[in-house]
Scaffold this active site. Structure first.
Site, mmCIF file in Angstrom:
data_model
loop_
_atom_site.group_PDB
_atom_site.id
_atom_site.type_symbol
_atom_site.label_atom_id
_atom_site.label_comp_id
_atom_site.label_asym_id
_atom_site.label_seq_id
_atom_site.Cartn_x
_atom_site.Cartn_y
_atom_site.Cartn_z
ATOM 1 N N MET A 160 108.534 -27.034 43.916
ATOM 2 C CA MET A 160 109.051 -25.337 43.349
ATOM 3 C C MET A 160 108.267 -24.555 43.430
ATOM 4 O O MET A 160 107.229 -24.125 43.504
ATOM 5 C CB MET A 160 109.628 -25.994 41.716
ATOM 6 N N CYS A 161 108.249 -23.111 43.199
ATOM 7 C CA CYS A 161 107.483 -22.314 43.019
ATOM 8 C C CYS A 161 107.860 -21.118 41.815
ATOM 9 O O CYS A 161 108.314 -21.038 41.002
ATOM 10 C CB CYS A 161 108.436 -21.268 44.363
#
Length: 416
Positions: free
Chosen positions: A1-2
């Site tokens: 994820m980011c």
């Protein structure tokens, strides 16, 4: 994820930052694309060849990029988002959208318009994971330039955009509700016909199109809250503010928890964390005509250092699109070995070199810092730090954790 962040201050240039979270063996490269025709978009993209020099942070196996800044100070960060719409096996990725927009656009408004055009014309789909080749998603973005920044979110071919005023952070979930500044003309009607909204007055882009289950599993809300808290009181942004935000564990030990809930992400054996390791981090002060960029070029910003990144293809050349296993000479892999050693007893092993690391970080932020020297120095420092960490006898990690990381190291041919 980011996690992607932007600050539009009352005075001074816009600031932009991102942690790119992907699989733990997924090498990410820092490159300078000078518009070489041999590296233009894959066949079938109806766009002009790139004309702007661009700094990219790119997973080695794909053409598109996770993060980038061009010479005009246009910056874009891409995020996976999960919606009610199925993502097809064939299509274009948001990473491709990002790289093309940076190569041809001189302002955030131009880049936003191009991203809107691509979203409406092309299906988002195809392979987006490294080892997990079935992992596919829609995209959201922060798009910024020296004076302006936008959050841009997609759901299939639908989209919404919100101008950033002050601080904005995004973390793998749709966030634009009824407060959009621009929106696809058909978005409400699609939601109404599918029973996802009761009335126009109740229409929220995020509520109508989000997949709430996957967004929750991804830890999107807690991570976004964490970066928001980090930047809430910032009035005169500095690089150190963003280093702190991107290195934050939110009070959670890196090896603990069944989902990724902090911006500085470390992969784990839990399925919800297999693709949740920060594999590259970048910060940019978007001065008009002279953007300043710092990047780790490594995983785990909490153990790394943000070094200056000039628009210099001799220092950051483009590389072939290819998967790559462990190479001891490459900074990314050398640091990843250090990172995995630290995870066996994070606090004790990190303490063996953290004072040196913080001193090196201060050196990297000096106005007269020499990028070429500092990138070489970081690689040399890792050779000093790794033996110190290995000299600390670790506490035995849980069996699932040990088995997971042994498997990852074997897959990349990394030494124990």
């Amino acid at each position: 994820m980011c996690d992607t962040l932007a600050v539009v201050p009352d005075e001074g240039p816009v600031w932009f930052a991102k942690n790119s979270d992907r699989e733990p063996n997924e090498l990410q490269l820092i490159e300078c694309d000078e518009g070489d025709a041999t590296h233009t978009a894959p066949h079938g993209w109806p766009v002009a060849p790139p004309s702007e020099r661009t700094l990219l942070s790119r997973p080695a196996w794909m053409w598109g990029a996770e993060i980038g800044v061009n010479e005009h100070g246009v910056a874009i960060g891409n995020e996976a988002v999960f919606t009610r719409f199925p993502v097809p096996k064939e299509g274009r990725s948001g990473m491709d959208f990002l790289r093309i927009a940076l190569g041809v656009c001189g302002t955030a408004e131009d880049a936003l318009d191009l991203l809107i055009d691509f979203t409406e014309r092309f299906a988002q789909g195809g392979r987006m994971g490294h080892r997990n080749r079935t992992f596919r998603y829609n995209s959201s973005f922060i798009v910024a330039d020296p004076t302006t920044a936008w959050v841009f979110e997609t759901a299939g071919n639908l989209w919404a955009a919100k101008r950033i005023r002050g601080v904005a952070t995004i973390s793998n979930e749709l966030t634009i509700e009824d407060d959009f500044d621009r929106v696809h003309t058909g978005a409400y009607e699609v939601a109404r016909k599918r029973g996802w909204v009761k009335s126009a007055s109740a229409f929220s882009f995020a509520a109508a199109f989000s997949d709430p289950v996957i967004s929750k599993l991804a830890g999107a809300g807690p991570r976004r809250a964490c970066t928001g808290r980090s930047l809430a009181a910032v009035r005169d942004p500095q690089a150190q503010d963003f280093i702190a935000a991107l290195s934050d564990h939110g009070g959670i030990e890196p090896t603990k928890g069944w989902r990724g809930m902090s911006p500085c992400a470390h992969a784990s054996w839990f399925p919800t964390r297999h693709a949740s390791q920060t594999t590259s981090s970048l910060i940019a002060r978007l001065d008009a005509g002279d953007p300043k960029v710092w990047a780790t070029g490594t995983s785990s910003p909490c153990l790394s250092a943000f070094k200056p990144v000039p628009f210099d293809a001799s220092l950051f050349p483009l590389h072939p699109i290819a998967d790559e296993g462990y190479q001891a000479s490459r900074l990314w892999w050398a640091h990843e070995r250090l990172h995995r050693a630290c995870l066996r007893d994070y606090e004790a092993r990190r303490a063996t070199f953290n004072d040196d690391r913080e001193r090196f970080q201060r050196e990297c932020l000096q106005p007269n810092a020499d990028p070429r020297h500092l990138w070489k120095k970081h690689r040399a420092l890792i050779d000093e730090w790794l033996p110190r960490t290995l000299a600390v006898k670790p506490s035995p990690p849980p069996l699932p954790t040990r088995l997971y990381w042994n498997k990852q190291s074997r897959a990349s041919a990394m030494p124990a």
